[in-house]
Write an enzyme that holds these catalytic residues in place. Structure first.
Site, PDB file in Angstrom:
ATOM      1  N   GLU A 136       0.810  -1.232   0.000  1.00  0.00           N
ATOM      2  CA  GLU A 136       0.000   0.000   0.000  1.00  0.00           C
ATOM      3  C   GLU A 136       0.840   1.277   0.000  1.00  0.00           C
ATOM      4  O   GLU A 136       0.679   2.152   0.854  1.00  0.00           O
ATOM      5  CB  GLU A 136      -0.952  -0.025   1.207  1.00  0.00           C
ATOM      6  CG  GLU A 136      -1.907  -1.219   1.166  1.00  0.00           C
ATOM      7  CD  GLU A 136      -2.782  -1.342   2.398  1.00  0.00           C
ATOM      8  OE1 GLU A 136      -3.414  -2.418   2.554  1.00  0.00           O
ATOM      9  OE2 GLU A 136      -2.851  -0.388   3.199  1.00  0.00           O
ATOM     10  N   GLU A 164      -6.210 -10.698  -0.842  1.00  0.00           N
ATOM     11  CA  GLU A 164      -6.988 -10.442   0.384  1.00  0.00           C
ATOM     12  C   GLU A 164      -8.488 -10.388   0.057  1.00  0.00           C
ATOM     13  O   GLU A 164      -9.190  -9.463   0.451  1.00  0.00           O
ATOM     14  CB  GLU A 164      -6.529  -9.120   1.032  1.00  0.00           C
ATOM     15  CG  GLU A 164      -5.047  -9.053   1.328  1.00  0.00           C
ATOM     16  CD  GLU A 164      -4.607  -7.781   2.015  1.00  0.00           C
ATOM     17  OE1 GLU A 164      -3.393  -7.540   2.078  1.00  0.00           O
ATOM     18  OE2 GLU A 164      -5.485  -7.028   2.517  1.00  0.00           O
TER      19      GLU A 164
HETATM   20  O1  G3I Z   1      -3.133  -7.355  19.162  1.00  0.00           O
HETATM   21  C1  G3I Z   1      -3.926  -6.335  19.712  1.00  0.00           C
HETATM   22  C2  G3I Z   1      -4.507  -6.816  21.034  1.00  0.00           C
HETATM   23  O2  G3I Z   1      -3.421  -6.970  21.961  1.00  0.00           O
HETATM   24  C3  G3I Z   1      -5.482  -5.784  21.575  1.00  0.00           C
HETATM   25  O3  G3I Z   1      -6.094  -6.284  22.746  1.00  0.00           O
HETATM   26  C4  G3I Z   1      -6.589  -5.583  20.469  1.00  0.00           C
HETATM   27  C5  G3I Z   1      -7.623  -4.571  20.912  1.00  0.00           C
HETATM   28  O4  G3I Z   1      -7.357  -3.332  20.440  1.00  0.00           O
HETATM   29  O5  G3I Z   1      -5.980  -5.096  19.256  1.00  0.00           O
HETATM   30  C6  G3I Z   1      -5.097  -6.074  18.732  1.00  0.00           C
HETATM   31  O6  G3I Z   1      -4.525  -5.552  17.592  1.00  0.00           O
HETATM   32  C7  G3I Z   1      -5.440  -5.554  16.481  1.00  0.00           C
HETATM   33  C8  G3I Z   1      -4.794  -6.442  15.374  1.00  0.00           C
HETATM   34  O7  G3I Z   1      -5.617  -6.348  14.173  1.00  0.00           O
HETATM   35  C9  G3I Z   1      -4.718  -7.884  15.785  1.00  0.00           C
HETATM   36  O8  G3I Z   1      -5.994  -8.402  15.987  1.00  0.00           O
HETATM   37  C10 G3I Z   1      -5.515  -4.123  15.966  1.00  0.00           C
HETATM   38  O9  G3I Z   1      -6.247  -3.345  16.951  1.00  0.00           O
HETATM   39  C11 G3I Z   1      -6.315  -4.093  14.652  1.00  0.00           C
HETATM   40  O10 G3I Z   1      -6.274  -2.780  14.081  1.00  0.00           O
HETATM   41  C12 G3I Z   1      -5.640  -5.045  13.641  1.00  0.00           C
HETATM   42  O11 G3I Z   1      -6.459  -5.030  12.503  1.00  0.00           O
HETATM   43  C13 G3I Z   1      -5.787  -5.595  11.358  1.00  0.00           C
HETATM   44  C14 G3I Z   1      -5.600  -4.483  10.315  1.00  0.00           C
HETATM   45  O12 G3I Z   1      -5.031  -5.065   9.115  1.00  0.00           O
HETATM   46  C15 G3I Z   1      -4.687  -3.401  10.839  1.00  0.00           C
HETATM   47  O13 G3I Z   1      -4.270  -2.608   9.894  1.00  0.00           O
HETATM   48  C16 G3I Z   1      -6.735  -6.660  10.779  1.00  0.00           C
HETATM   49  O14 G3I Z   1      -6.816  -7.762  11.695  1.00  0.00           O
HETATM   50  C17 G3I Z   1      -6.201  -7.167   9.434  1.00  0.00           C
HETATM   51  O15 G3I Z   1      -7.180  -7.998   8.820  1.00  0.00           O
HETATM   52  C18 G3I Z   1      -5.929  -5.965   8.509  1.00  0.00           C
HETATM   53  O16 G3I Z   1      -5.358  -6.453   7.306  1.00  0.00           O
HETATM   54  C19 G3I Z   1      -5.016  -5.478   6.316  1.00  0.00           C
HETATM   55  C20 G3I Z   1      -3.825  -6.019   5.547  1.00  0.00           C
HETATM   56  O17 G3I Z   1      -2.765  -6.259   6.420  1.00  0.00           O
HETATM   57  C21 G3I Z   1      -3.426  -5.053   4.453  1.00  0.00           C
HETATM   58  N1  G3I Z   1      -4.549  -4.705   3.592  1.00  0.00           N
HETATM   59  C22 G3I Z   1      -5.771  -4.284   4.245  1.00  0.00           C
HETATM   60  C23 G3I Z   1      -6.170  -5.289   5.309  1.00  0.00           C
HETATM   61  C24 G3I Z   1      -7.433  -4.830   5.990  1.00  0.00           C
HETATM   62  O18 G3I Z   1      -7.189  -3.635   6.663  1.00  0.00           O
END
Ligand code: G3I
Length: 370
Positions: free
Chosen positions: A160, A265
């Site tokens: 990205e 994805e």
């Molecule tokens: O690990 C922490 C945890 O310790 C905490 O308790 C919890 C509550 O806030 O958050 C957890 O982290 C989360 C992480 O996922 C793991 O679950 C983050 O808040 C959350 O923002 C993160 O979201 C991920 C997102 O990327 C972040 O940018 C999504 O799971 C994931 O599916 C998403 O994937 C991205 C690709 O990497 C790139 N392309 C877009 C795609 C969707 O956004």
């Protein structure tokens, strides 16, 4: 291991029929085919996985994952924030578990992602100089890509880096290192993990303007004599709004550059939101009208979702000579990031399997697609 899995898959089928009977849903018994069987001569069929899944916490989820897919992408555990939470201090525990899981179930790993402006360790944003950021990049890529050399089939080296108009995103990397940071990231990855497929990955890069910017990046990497093997089209699309023509044109144009194309994805959003793509920093205020299917997805929407997935897989099979992989961004609806974005706490249905790990009508359309 596989005999045990076949036996338990039979159990799974039996329990599935039982569950369906109990639910009074007269569903057709799932075909003997799995996604991995159906497309084994076409392209890899993958899914994003999280830490709980590679720790095999839920047997039925593990079964579904292991029998349907032959490739996995770490949804979060191989991002810089997870792997290098502090300067030069690495935590490989969950990423190593994912590698062990892939060996146990004979799956390819498409590692995600080395250089991305999001989910960066906090210390990176406080680096003052270009030299310290360069050192972060080289140390991170050498250490991480070096560790998993020979254990992963491909890396999303840069993720990205583009704006919707095809210009380069003004990320911390661009601001401090200029546009060459992308070529340097691929050069470092090529040295740290020779022979591993190296991808540039983005969302909406099937759209003409962003595609042009993507092609410009690829040509600059190639002109610098640096290795790039593929381009990832993320595929976060919307029900009834599939850009089929743009997707096909992009597959043709990226392949014409000598690259493999991967749909990296894939999910199809069924709930309303007023923008396309996957810009994680965007949000919408919660509103009941944005979360209308809390209990279940109406059949009419299930059928439309099935039609959309059918249209996509017909296109992918048509271009199977150019497409290396199709990866869903999650095993089942319960796992999807779209339950929490851009509105927190929604009930979304973007994938082929439901929250009870049962195949949805879309699964049958895809399995039976000619
Ligand atoms: O690990 C922490 C945890 O310790 C905490 O308790 C919890 C509550 O806030 O958050 C957890 O982290 C989360 C992480 O996922 C793991 O679950 C983050 O808040 C959350 O923002 C993160 O979201 C991920 C997102 O990327 C972040 O940018 C999504 O799971 C994931 O599916 C998403 O994937 C991205 C690709 O990497 C790139 N392309 C877009 C795609 C969707 O956004």
């Amino acid at each position: 291991m596989l005999n045990h899995l076949n036996r338990s898959f039979a159990v799974y089928i039996f329990s599935y029929l039982l569950v369906s009977a109990v639910h009074g849903q007269q569903q057709r018994a799932p075909s003997a085919h799995t996604l991995r069987d159906r497309f084994r001569d076409d392209f890899m069929i993958g899914t994003a996985v999280n830490a709980r899944q590679v720790q095999e916490r839920i047997p039925m989820e593990t079964q579904l994952l292991a029998t349907q897919f032959n490739a996995i992408t770490p949804e979060n555990v191989m991002k810089a924030q997870s792997l290098q939470p502090r300067w030069n201090s690495f935590n490989f525990e969950q990423a190593d578990q994912l590698i062990e899981f892939s060996k146990k179930y004979h799956m390819n790993v498409n590692a995600h992602t080395l250089i991305w402006h999001s989910q960066l360790p906090r210390f990176v944003r406080s680096l003052q100089t270009a030299d310290s950021l360069k050192l972060f990049m080289s140390n991170h890529i050498n250490t991480v890509a070096g560790r998993y050399y020979g254990k992963v089939q491909s890396w999303d080296v840069v993720n990205e880096a583009l704006n919707e108009d095809g210009t380069l995103r003004k990320s911390v990397f661009y601001d401090k290192l200029g546009e060459n940071y992308i070529i340097e990231a691929f050069r470092l990855a090529q040295a740290a993990t020779p022979g591993t497929d190296l991808y540039y990955n983005d969302y909406n890069n099937e759209k003409p303007a962003k595609r042009a910017g993507c092609i410009e990046i690829i040509k600059k990497i190639q002109a610098a004599g640096v290795k790039i093997d593929g381009v990832g089209i993320q595929g976060h699309w919307h029900l009834g709004q599939l850009p089929i023509k743009d997707i096909e044109e992009s597959i043709l144009q990226y392949a014409a550059l000598g690259l493999k194309v991967a749909i990296t994805e894939l999910d199809i959003e069924v709930l309303k939101r007023n923008f396309q793509g996957a810009e994680i920093s965007q949000r919408m205020n919660s509103d009941p009208s944005l979360d209308p299917y809390k209990e279940s997805l109406p059949d009419s929407i299930q059928q439309r979702l099935a039609e959309d997935y059918d249209a996509l897989f017909k296109l992918f099979v048509k271009h199977k000579d150019k497409i290396a992989r199709v990866t869903f961004w999650g095993v089942h609806d319960g796992q999807s990031w779209l339950n929490g974005w851009p509105v927190a706490g929604r009930t979304n249905y973007p994938l082929l399997f439901d929250r009870q790990y049962r195949p949805k009508p879309a699964f049958y359309k895809v399995i039976d697609s000619e």
